[in-house]
Every structure is written in structure tokens, then in C-alpha cells.
Design an enzyme around this catalytic site. Structure first.
Site, PDB file in Angstrom:
ATOM      1  N   HIS A 136       0.872  -1.176   0.000  1.00 16.85           N
ATOM      2  CA  HIS A 136       0.000   0.000   0.000  1.00 16.85           C
ATOM      3  C   HIS A 136       0.911   1.229   0.000  1.00 16.85           C
ATOM      4  O   HIS A 136       2.028   1.190   0.535  1.00 16.85           O
ATOM      5  CB  HIS A 136      -0.841  -0.049   1.282  1.00 16.85           C
ATOM      6  CG  HIS A 136      -1.895   0.985   1.398  1.00 16.85           C
ATOM      7  ND1 HIS A 136      -1.641   2.270   1.812  1.00 16.85           N
ATOM      8  CD2 HIS A 136      -3.230   0.924   1.168  1.00 16.85           C
ATOM      9  CE1 HIS A 136      -2.778   2.953   1.832  1.00 16.85           C
ATOM     10  NE2 HIS A 136      -3.762   2.168   1.451  1.00 16.85           N
ATOM     11  N   ASP A 213       2.999  -4.141   8.271  1.00 17.50           N
ATOM     12  CA  ASP A 213       1.793  -3.343   8.109  1.00 17.50           C
ATOM     13  C   ASP A 213       0.620  -4.309   8.278  1.00 17.50           C
ATOM     14  O   ASP A 213       0.312  -5.095   7.388  1.00 17.50           O
ATOM     15  CB  ASP A 213       1.821  -2.703   6.704  1.00 17.50           C
ATOM     16  CG  ASP A 213       0.459  -2.179   6.271  1.00 17.50           C
ATOM     17  OD1 ASP A 213      -0.524  -2.333   7.010  1.00 17.50           O
ATOM     18  OD2 ASP A 213       0.386  -1.617   5.165  1.00 17.50           O
ATOM     19  N   GLN A 216      -4.545  -4.926   7.202  1.00 20.02           N
ATOM     20  CA  GLN A 216      -5.531  -5.878   6.674  1.00 20.02           C
ATOM     21  C   GLN A 216      -5.420  -7.240   7.355  1.00 20.02           C
ATOM     22  O   GLN A 216      -6.013  -8.218   6.875  1.00 20.02           O
ATOM     23  CB  GLN A 216      -5.362  -6.045   5.153  1.00 20.02           C
ATOM     24  CG  GLN A 216      -5.546  -4.771   4.364  1.00 20.02           C
ATOM     25  CD  GLN A 216      -6.987  -4.233   4.376  1.00 20.02           C
ATOM     26  OE1 GLN A 216      -7.919  -4.898   4.835  1.00 20.02           O
ATOM     27  NE2 GLN A 216      -7.171  -3.012   3.897  1.00 20.02           N
ATOM     28  N   LYS A 239     -10.639  -0.360  10.790  1.00 20.96           N
ATOM     29  CA  LYS A 239     -10.865  -1.539   9.938  1.00 20.96           C
ATOM     30  C   LYS A 239     -11.268  -2.745  10.780  1.00 20.96           C
ATOM     31  O   LYS A 239     -11.439  -3.840  10.256  1.00 20.96           O
ATOM     32  CB  LYS A 239      -9.594  -1.856   9.150  1.00 20.96           C
ATOM     33  CG  LYS A 239      -9.222  -0.766   8.123  1.00 20.96           C
ATOM     34  CD  LYS A 239      -8.111  -1.226   7.230  1.00 20.96           C
ATOM     35  CE  LYS A 239      -7.405  -0.112   6.499  1.00 20.96           C
ATOM     36  NZ  LYS A 239      -8.166   0.468   5.401  1.00 20.96           N
ATOM     37  N   CYS A 378      -4.822   2.492  -3.607  1.00 20.00           N
ATOM     38  CA  CYS A 378      -3.572   3.013  -3.013  1.00 20.00           C
ATOM     39  C   CYS A 378      -2.431   2.008  -3.188  1.00 20.00           C
ATOM     40  O   CYS A 378      -1.612   1.810  -2.271  1.00 20.00           O
ATOM     41  CB  CYS A 378      -3.746   3.363  -1.539  1.00 20.00           C
ATOM     42  SG  CYS A 378      -4.986   4.616  -1.264  1.00 20.00           S
TER      43      CYS A 378
HETATM   44  N1  C6P Z   1      -6.387   0.517   2.800  1.00 20.48           N
HETATM   45  C1  C6P Z   1      -8.250   0.162   1.304  1.00 20.48           C
HETATM   46  O1  C6P Z   1      -9.359   0.448   0.830  1.00 20.48           O
HETATM   47  P1  C6P Z   1      -5.108   3.859   7.052  1.00 20.48           P
HETATM   48  O2  C6P Z   1      -5.800   4.603   5.953  1.00 20.48           O
HETATM   49  O3  C6P Z   1      -3.881   4.573   7.533  1.00 20.48           O
HETATM   50  O4  C6P Z   1      -6.025   3.424   8.135  1.00 20.48           O
HETATM   51  O5  C6P Z   1      -4.610   2.490   6.390  1.00 20.48           O
HETATM   52  C2  C6P Z   1      -3.673   2.513   5.368  1.00 20.48           C
HETATM   53  C3  C6P Z   1      -3.416   1.146   4.858  1.00 20.48           C
HETATM   54  C4  C6P Z   1      -2.166   0.585   5.034  1.00 20.48           C
HETATM   55  N2  C6P Z   1      -1.886  -0.643   4.624  1.00 20.48           N
HETATM   56  C5  C6P Z   1      -2.808  -1.403   4.010  1.00 20.48           C
HETATM   57  C6  C6P Z   1      -2.440  -2.793   3.600  1.00 20.48           C
HETATM   58  C7  C6P Z   1      -4.085  -0.904   3.791  1.00 20.48           C
HETATM   59  O6  C6P Z   1      -4.989  -1.650   3.168  1.00 20.48           O
HETATM   60  C8  C6P Z   1      -4.393   0.405   4.199  1.00 20.48           C
HETATM   61  C9  C6P Z   1      -5.745   1.014   3.924  1.00 20.48           C
HETATM   62  C10 C6P Z   1      -7.728   0.968   2.453  1.00 20.48           C
HETATM   63  O7  C6P Z   1      -7.585  -0.767   0.867  1.00 20.48           O
HETATM   64  C11 C6P Z   1      -7.796   2.437   2.184  1.00 20.48           C
HETATM   65  S1  C6P Z   1      -6.733   2.929   0.875  1.00 20.48           S
END
Ligand code: C6P
Length: 422
Positions: A136, A213, A216, A239, A378
Site C-alpha cells: 500500500h 503493516d 488488513q 478496519k 492506493c
Molecule cells: N487501505 C483500502 O481500501 P489507514 O488509511 O492509515 O487506516 O490504512 C492505510 C493502509 C495501510 N496498509 C494497508 C495494507 C491498507 O490496506 C491500508 C488502507 C484501504 O484498501 C484504504 S486505501
């Protein structure tokens, strides 16, 4: 806690009953354009159960005060909840103590904190950071700035055509020059679950640190930072049935103690003079200003809720949904699926329905009350590797049922007819 008449009804070994779980989520009771809401975008953000909404409302109604500041009962109670939740978070991810748990806004801020607080202090020109092709942007862009400002070298583990990491060149990529290996536990696009423990062992064998990270993964499966061998683990509350505005960076305390704060001011300091300051011990050194206190109350409640369902049950529920969705989608003419078709994977189904643009697909599905995400998710470098600019994505969680997937597939078929596809 998921409860009926005040009695907890699920435990770690019971399969999830999504219809019952759905009843815990007020937003899912509504109809959209006269149709039941089919929410298939939980990888972007999950919906929130009543208990979480209520925990935050109760905090504001009954206990609202700033933390670590007041010498009165209300503030002491707020502080006890805030610090108690830190301990709950530590237990949730198998961390030995709460010292390594830093509250941040989200996963993105967590990775930036590592890049600034550890990377800027310890990395120098020529040092290598090993990432992957499926990251991401949150785990790419912070390292791009360190490449620009410090001259570090970025390397990437490629993926194979199945959508898993290709580890055949790992010895070449992960060497004594590697100072950090940083990757997603589970891909938000492919659903791939990466072999984190194996990669942590490799990173440590060359003296590198290991960042995961977990955006997910933490919401969907049991995480144990000790047995995985992580030095850093990042995730977002929103999430995992929790609120927006709070996330976690867990760092092995020996490392955290050596890191520089990234933002400073109130709360982070021991003493401030006109021309210099001294800093508190972790984790407070890394939490500037008034934190997201009500959101932390929501995070604590979200952990209780998903633990009451059982992380193992959640994971197997989503794995079955992903397999079901892939089978149903594969039967639609023109449907191209991305991501592994077998083996360990998360609750994500990424696809295109040729020749319809994924944004058009998402707009048509919305007419039927079906929410999916369309775009690059992203993960632009991954899109390039897949040879597409965008995909549609359905993502699942505790309240998703096979009938949600059936409704999406019916809507996809209507969309094909609308576009005159044969
Ligand atoms: N992915 C998706 O629709 P934040 O926005 O900081 O809570 O998470 C960022 C992030 C980081 N790593 C991974 C693997 C992610 O999937 C995400 C967030 C969302 O896939 C929003 S782009």
C-alpha cells in the site's frame, strides 16, 4: 460483545453466523434505494457495532475528561480507561507489555512514525530497505522521502503471477546491507497473506529490523507479534469495528526507547526550558497533545467485540467467503480475478469485468445498494505489475454472508446486460 439477552453467543471455535452478527450493526439495517444495504468495502473501513458506538457515546456522556492531566476523579477514570485499553491492545497482539503500544491516528501515521523516529535517526546513505511489490502507498511513500533525504536504497520483493511473493531471489535482495524489511501482513488488493514469520527470520539473520503493516490482518486473524518475530506492527482501529482517528504502532520496547519523537509538544516531555526540553519514556514520548480519548474507548470495545466472535472464526469465515466469491465471479463471462486462488488468503475478491471500467461497475452496483471499491486501492505499483490501472474490489468482514455475494453477482450480471456484453 455480541450478545442476545445479555448472553455472549459466540466463541473462538464456533463458526460465525453472519445474519446474527449483522443484527449488531445499526447501519446495516437500512435500505439503500429501496434495497438492503450490501456492504462489501470493509477493507476500506469496517462498519461499527452498536456496542462500539455506545462505548464512545457513554464515554462522552459519563466520563469525558482529558487524560494524564487532571487531579480529579473524572480525569483519573478517563486515564485508567486509556491506559487499560493500552494493556488490552498489548494482549490483543500478544505483546509482552503495554510499553511498546503507541496510539497513533492510523496505519499510515504508524509507518511514518517508524520512518521519522527510527529511519531518520539510524539509516544512512547506501543502507537498504526491503519492501514488496504489493505494498500500500502507506508503506512506500514514507521510504521514498528517506531515499530522497538520506540516500537509502529501496529494494522490492517481486510477486509471482499467482499474486504471492516470489521468494526465489530473497538471498540476493536481503543482505547485510538491508537494515529494514517492511511489508504488509495481508494485501488489501490480492488478499494474499504473507509468510511473515519466515521473512522475519530472514531479516533478523542479516541484522535487519522487521516491520509489518497489519492494517488488513489484525482485524481478521490472530496476531502474535512475538511468534511472528516483528519489531514493528501497525494497524488501524477503523478496519476492525472500531472508530476512525486511532491506530496502533507496536514497537519492541528496546527499539522504541532509542527512537526520536516525530511530533513533540505537550505530553511528550519531562521538562521544558526556554531553550531545550527532555522527553518522557515511551510510549508517551510519541503521543503529542491531547489524544483521541473517546476513540480509544471505542477501540477497547472493538477488541472485546471481535474477540467475542473469535479471531480464528473470523478468519475461516472470510476465507470461505473469498473462495465462494471467486467461484461465483469466475463463472461470469469476462470476469478477470486477481490474487491467489488457493492457499492462505484474506477476505478480498479483486476483479475486473471486461470491457466495463471498474468505476462504471461500482456506480452500477451502487444502484442495487451494493458497495464495492473501484480504483487503484492506493497500490499503484501493484496495479502496474498486474497490468491494469484499476480494479473493482469486494471485501468481507464478520457481517458478510454468501447472500451478500449472491446479490453482488446478480447486480454484476444486470450490469453486463446494461452494457450489452455477450
Ligand atoms: N487501505 C483500502 O481500501 P489507514 O488509511 O492509515 O487506516 O490504512 C492505510 C493502509 C495501510 N496498509 C494497508 C495494507 C491498507 O490496506 C491500508 C488502507 C484501504 O484498501 C484504504 S486505501
Amino acid at each position: 460483545m455480541a450478545s442476545f439477552g445479555g448472553v455472549a453467543v459466540f466463541n473462538a471455535r464456533m463458526p460465525l453466523n453472519p445474519a446474527r452478527v449483522r443484527a449488531d450493526f445499526p447501519i446495516l439495517q437500512q435500505r439503500v434505494r429501496g434495497k438492503p444495504l450490501v456492504y462489501l468495502d470493509s477493507a476500506a473501513t469496517s462498519q461499527k457495532p452498536e456496542v462500539v458506538i455506545e462505548a464512545m457515546a457513554r464515554f462522552y456522556r459519563e466520563s469525558n475528561a482529558n487524560v494524564h492531566r487532571g487531579a480529579y476523579k473524572l480525569s483519573e477514570d478517563a486515564t485508567a480507561m486509556f491506559e487499560g485499553t493500552r494493556e488490552k491492545v498489548a494482549r490483543f497482539i500478544g505483546a509482552p507489555s503495554a510499553e511498546g503500544v503507541v496510539y497513533v491516528r492510523n496505519t499510515t501515521e504508524a509507518v511514518n512514525l517508524v520512518a521519522h523516529g527510527w529511519g531518520r535517526k539510524f539509516l544512512k546513505a547506501g543502507d537498504e530497505v526491503l519492501l514488496t511489490e504489493m505494498e500500500h502507498h502507506s508503506n512506500l511513500v514514507p521510504w521514498h522521502l528517506l531515499k530522497r533525504d538520506r540516500g537509502i536504497v529501496l529494494k522490492h520483493i517481486p510477486i509471482n503471477d499467482e499474486g504471492r511473493l516470489d521468494l526465489s531471489r530473497l538471498d540476493e535482495l536481503c543482505t547485510m546491507k538491508t537494515k529494514l524489511v517492511a511489508l504488509c501482513h495481508a494485501s488489501n488488493v490480492l488478499g494474499t497473506i504473507n509468510p511473515v514469520a519466515e521473512l522475519a527470520a530472514k531479516a533478523h539473520a542479516v541484522g535487519a529490523l522487521f516491520l509489518v503493516d497489519g492494517a488488513q490482518a489484525a482485524p481478521h486473524m490472530k496476531v502474535d507479534v512475538g511468534s511472528l518475530g516483528c519489531d514493528f506492527y501497525a494497524f488501524s482501529a477503523h478496519k476492525m469495528c472500531g472508530p476512525t482517528g486511532v491506530g496502533v504502532l507496536w514497537t519492541r520496547p528496546e527499539i522504541l526507547r532509542e527512537m526520536d519523537p516525530f511530533m513533540v509538544g505537550g505530553e511528550t516531555i519531562l521538562e521544558v526550558f526556554l531553550d531545550h526540553s527532555t522527553f518522557r519514556d515511551p510510549p508517551h514520548r510519541f503521543e503529542p497533545g491531547t489524544p483521541a480519548v473517546a476513540e480509544v474507548a471505542g477501540l477497547g470495545s472493538a477488541i472485546d467485540y471481535i474477540e467475542s466472535l473469535g479471531l480464528d472464526s473470523i478468519h475461516s469465515h472470510e476465507e470461505s467467503l473469498a473462495a465462494y466469491a471467486q467461484q461465483k465471479l469466475a463463472a461470469i463471462p469476462g470476469c478477470v480475478l486477481f490474487g491467489p486462488r488457493s492457499g492462505p488468503r484474506g477476505g478480498v475478491a479483486c476483479f475486473n469485468l471486461e470491457p466495463i471500467h471498474p468505476h462504471d461497475l461500482a456506480t452500477c452496483l451502487d444502484q442495487d445498494g451494493v458497495c464495492v471499491r473501484a480504483g487503484h486501492h492506493c497500490a499503484q505499483p501493484l496495479m502496474r505489475r498486474l497490468g491494469v490501472v484499476a480494479t473493482a474490489r469486494a471485501s468481507f468482514y464478520v457481517y458478510t454472508s454468501t447472500s451478500d455475494i449472491d446479490l453482488m453477482v446478480e447486480s454484476l450480471n444486470r450490469t453486463r446486460e446494461f452494457f450489452g456484453c455477450r
